[in-house]
Design a protein around this motif. Structure first.
Motif, PDB file in Angstrom:
ATOM      1  N   SER A 292      -7.638  14.237 -29.970  1.00  0.00           N
ATOM      2  CA  SER A 292      -9.025  14.577 -29.658  1.00  0.00           C
ATOM      3  C   SER A 292      -9.154  15.177 -28.264  1.00  0.00           C
ATOM      4  CB  SER A 292      -9.896  13.325 -29.786  1.00  0.00           C
ATOM      5  OG  SER A 292     -11.229  13.602 -29.437  1.00  0.00           O
ATOM      6  N   ALA A 293      -8.501  14.569 -27.281  1.00  0.00           N
ATOM      7  CA  ALA A 293      -8.568  15.092 -25.912  1.00  0.00           C
ATOM      8  C   ALA A 293      -7.942  16.472 -25.815  1.00  0.00           C
ATOM      9  CB  ALA A 293      -7.866  14.125 -24.957  1.00  0.00           C
ATOM     10  N   LEU A 294      -6.849  16.689 -26.537  1.00  0.00           N
ATOM     11  CA  LEU A 294      -6.205  18.002 -26.518  1.00  0.00           C
ATOM     12  C   LEU A 294      -7.138  19.079 -27.045  1.00  0.00           C
ATOM     13  CD1 LEU A 294      -3.624  19.678 -26.096  1.00  0.00           C
ATOM     14  CD2 LEU A 294      -2.942  19.058 -28.411  1.00  0.00           C
ATOM     15  N   ARG A 295      -7.850  18.798 -28.117  1.00  0.00           N
ATOM     16  CA  ARG A 295      -8.788  19.774 -28.674  1.00  0.00           C
ATOM     17  C   ARG A 295      -9.915  20.079 -27.698  1.00  0.00           C
ATOM     18  NH1 ARG A 295      -8.437  21.120 -33.950  1.00  0.00           N
ATOM     19  NH2 ARG A 295      -6.866  20.029 -35.194  1.00  0.00           N
ATOM     20  N   ASN A 296     -10.447  19.061 -27.052  1.00  0.00           N
ATOM     21  CA  ASN A 296     -11.566  19.269 -26.131  1.00  0.00           C
ATOM     22  C   ASN A 296     -11.180  20.134 -24.940  1.00  0.00           C
ATOM     23  OD1 ASN A 296     -13.248  17.744 -27.738  1.00  0.00           O
ATOM     24  ND2 ASN A 296     -12.999  15.871 -26.549  1.00  0.00           N
ATOM     25  N   ILE A 297      -9.969  19.968 -24.427  1.00  0.00           N
ATOM     26  CA  ILE A 297      -9.551  20.725 -23.246  1.00  0.00           C
ATOM     27  C   ILE A 297      -9.124  22.141 -23.618  1.00  0.00           C
ATOM     28  CG2 ILE A 297      -7.927  20.813 -21.338  1.00  0.00           C
ATOM     29  CD1 ILE A 297     -10.081  18.666 -21.085  1.00  0.00           C
ATOM     30  N   VAL A 298      -8.404  22.293 -24.720  1.00  0.00           N
ATOM     31  CA  VAL A 298      -7.902  23.615 -25.108  1.00  0.00           C
ATOM     32  C   VAL A 298      -9.055  24.563 -25.412  1.00  0.00           C
ATOM     33  CG1 VAL A 298      -6.643  24.843 -26.919  1.00  0.00           C
ATOM     34  CG2 VAL A 298      -5.663  22.807 -25.889  1.00  0.00           C
TER      35      VAL A 298
ATOM     36  N   GLU B 198      -6.151  13.373 -17.683  1.00  0.00           N
ATOM     37  CA  GLU B 198      -7.371  12.680 -17.254  1.00  0.00           C
ATOM     38  C   GLU B 198      -8.282  12.392 -18.439  1.00  0.00           C
ATOM     39  OE1 GLU B 198      -9.090  15.209 -14.335  1.00  0.00           O
ATOM     40  OE2 GLU B 198      -7.521  14.844 -12.838  1.00  0.00           O
ATOM     41  N   GLU B 199      -8.376  13.335 -19.371  1.00  0.00           N
ATOM     42  CA  GLU B 199      -9.230  13.133 -20.539  1.00  0.00           C
ATOM     43  C   GLU B 199      -8.702  11.997 -21.420  1.00  0.00           C
ATOM     44  OE1 GLU B 199     -12.512  14.116 -23.099  1.00  0.00           O
ATOM     45  OE2 GLU B 199     -12.012  14.672 -21.023  1.00  0.00           O
ATOM     46  N   ILE B 200      -7.393  11.949 -21.609  1.00  0.00           N
ATOM     47  CA  ILE B 200      -6.819  10.868 -22.414  1.00  0.00           C
ATOM     48  C   ILE B 200      -7.004   9.529 -21.722  1.00  0.00           C
ATOM     49  CG2 ILE B 200      -4.707   9.989 -23.476  1.00  0.00           C
ATOM     50  CD1 ILE B 200      -3.697  12.846 -23.641  1.00  0.00           C
ATOM     51  N   GLN B 201      -6.819   9.513 -20.398  1.00  0.00           N
ATOM     52  CA  GLN B 201      -6.945   8.254 -19.660  1.00  0.00           C
ATOM     53  C   GLN B 201      -8.337   7.657 -19.788  1.00  0.00           C
ATOM     54  OE1 GLN B 201      -4.299   6.527 -17.662  1.00  0.00           O
ATOM     55  NE2 GLN B 201      -5.882   5.110 -18.321  1.00  0.00           N
ATOM     56  N   LYS B 202      -9.357   8.496 -19.760  1.00  0.00           N
ATOM     57  CA  LYS B 202     -10.725   7.995 -19.921  1.00  0.00           C
ATOM     58  C   LYS B 202     -10.919   7.334 -21.277  1.00  0.00           C
ATOM     59  CE  LYS B 202     -12.788  11.569 -16.975  1.00  0.00           C
ATOM     60  NZ  LYS B 202     -13.703  12.752 -16.967  1.00  0.00           N
ATOM     61  N   ARG B 203     -10.238   7.844 -22.274  1.00  0.00           N
ATOM     62  CA  ARG B 203     -10.439   7.349 -23.631  1.00  0.00           C
ATOM     63  C   ARG B 203      -9.654   6.075 -23.930  1.00  0.00           C
ATOM     64  NH1 ARG B 203     -12.192  11.518 -27.324  1.00  0.00           N
ATOM     65  NH2 ARG B 203     -12.796  13.390 -26.180  1.00  0.00           N
ATOM     66  N   VAL B 204      -8.564   5.845 -23.196  1.00  0.00           N
ATOM     67  CA  VAL B 204      -7.701   4.696 -23.522  1.00  0.00           C
ATOM     68  C   VAL B 204      -7.773   3.589 -22.476  1.00  0.00           C
ATOM     69  CG1 VAL B 204      -6.117   6.161 -24.831  1.00  0.00           C
ATOM     70  CG2 VAL B 204      -5.679   5.737 -22.408  1.00  0.00           C
ATOM     71  N   ASP B 205      -8.700   3.670 -21.534  1.00  0.00           N
ATOM     72  CA  ASP B 205      -8.842   2.605 -20.543  1.00  0.00           C
ATOM     73  C   ASP B 205      -9.150   1.269 -21.205  1.00  0.00           C
ATOM     74  OD1 ASP B 205      -8.206   3.876 -18.203  1.00  0.00           O
ATOM     75  OD2 ASP B 205     -10.241   4.574 -17.812  1.00  0.00           O
ATOM     76  N   GLU B 206     -10.001   1.289 -22.218  1.00  0.00           N
ATOM     77  CA  GLU B 206     -10.386   0.051 -22.892  1.00  0.00           C
ATOM     78  C   GLU B 206      -9.247  -0.547 -23.704  1.00  0.00           C
ATOM     79  OE1 GLU B 206     -13.115  -1.766 -22.634  1.00  0.00           O
ATOM     80  OE2 GLU B 206     -13.725  -0.399 -21.051  1.00  0.00           O
ATOM     81  N   ALA B 207      -8.194   0.220 -23.934  1.00  0.00           N
ATOM     82  CA  ALA B 207      -7.043  -0.292 -24.681  1.00  0.00           C
ATOM     83  C   ALA B 207      -5.937  -0.787 -23.764  1.00  0.00           C
ATOM     84  CB  ALA B 207      -6.490   0.787 -25.609  1.00  0.00           C
ATOM     85  N   GLY B 208      -6.181  -0.818 -22.452  1.00  0.00           N
ATOM     86  CA  GLY B 208      -5.179  -1.316 -21.513  1.00  0.00           C
ATOM     87  C   GLY B 208      -3.952  -0.444 -21.402  1.00  0.00           C
TER      88      GLY B 208
END
Length: 337
Positions: A192-198, A235-245
């Motif tokens: 998902s993050a890859l699609r948003n940035i590309v 950075e986009e992936i990190q925002k999405r996976v913070d809640e997963a530790g």
């Protein structure tokens, strides 16, 4: 839910020795009680031996061995009690259960996440090999190399792109309890993050394209700004996976190309652009050489040329210098006029 580290539990070896001694006492009590029963004695020792034999194996369930960079999330009757971290031989409550919803999910280095449904695998020789699934959570740095995706860039051109993401778990409680399967969750968030940035970048530099969001056109592109694009993807992936530790260490583009349906057309376009640039350079050089030739002839007074002869000379020189093939001059043995 925050992680709680269980400390002071490295007592596995003493408990192992005590458990073995308890099993020995239970066996000895059974033997001794049996002898007394045969002699019409009291069966109390035999009963105690039988009871000890039924419960002496329970402490073995509380013995846990961890290697470096491994962790074990424990629950007691459905309640989270803590996490074991660090190498060692531990003893915990024998009724504690280790939890890892992604234990059967393998994160391949060169493919998508694949779920193993059948632990028993039959080899070529017909023997059945059972795979032992461990609930231990790896704290090592791992690599996710998702399959290539077909995405439209900001100009609508379909491209194929693949990324490699290095990651590790920093909070085991969040990874286990906040998401259903942290490995599949990471894989989906990377896509998902890859699609948003590309979608914000063109494949190559294009005019009037704003990739930074400041309202000004810039020279950003997937091909020319790969480090910047990779940083934004991380950075986009990190925002999405913070809640997963999960901590995203690095994201890199491993494959980038036009989709097959337009690859040939785009190749012709790049070839045409390269030919035009080369021709422009050749013409600029040829004009400079003609100017230099006329100046040198005029300074050294080698020959006096009128405007018509100069035009003919310029034309001939440009044909020779700008032509694709070697010149084949015609030698005039007569007069110039």
């Amino acid at each position: 839910m925050n992680e709680k580290i269980l400390k002071g539990r490295k007592s596995g070896l003493p408990m192992l020795i005590l458990t073995i001694l308890l099993c020995g006492v239970a066996i000895a009590a059974c033997i001794l009680g049996g002898i007394q029963v045969e002699k019409n004695g009291s069966p109390i020792i035999l009963i105690i031996g039988i009871v000890l034999s039924c419960v002496c194996w329970i402490p073995f369930c509380g013995l846990k061995v961890l290697r470096p960079q491994e962790a074990l999330v424990l629950t007691l009757f459905g309640k989270y009690v803590g996490t074991l971290k660090g190498d060692g031989f531990y003893f915990v409550n024998p009724f504690c259960v280790s939890v890892n919803p992604a234990a059967k999910t393998k994160l391949n280095q060169s493919g998508d996440v694949s779920q193993i449904n059948v632990p028993a695998v039959k080899n070529a020789n017909g023997t059945v090999q059972t795979e032992i699934v461990s609930n231990k959570i790896s704290l090592k740095i791992m690599t996710l190399n998702n399959s290539r995706q077909k995405i439209n860039d900001c100009l609508g051109n379909p491209i194929e792109i693949g990324i490699a993401v290095t990651w590790r778990i920093v909070d085991t409680a969040k990874a286990v309890f906040n998401v259903d399967n942290y490995k599949e969750f990471l894989s989906l968030q990377c896509d998902s993050a890859l699609r948003n940035i590309v979608r914000l970048y063109p494949y190559d530099v294009a005019p009037n394209v704003d990739t930074t969001g400041d309202g000004l056109a810039d020279d950003g592109s997937l091909r020319g700004s790969s480090d910047i694009v990779a940083g934004r993807i991380r950075e986009e992936i990190q925002k999405r996976v913070d809640e997963a530790g999960i901590e995203i260490i690095e994201a890199r583009i491993t494959y980038l190309a036009y989709a097959t349906e337009i690859a040939a057309v785009m190749l012709q376009r790049q070839q045409a652009s390269a030919i035009i640039d080369a021709r422009k350079m050749i013409v600029d050089g040829a004009v400079g050489m003609v100017e230099m030739a006329l100046e040198r002839l005029s300074e050294n007074k080698v020959v006096e040329l009128d405007e018509e002869r100069k035009a003919a000379m310029v034309s001939n020189l440009l044909v020779v210098l700008c032509g694709n093939h070697d010149a084949q001059p015609v030698v005039n043995s007569g007069s110039l006029y």
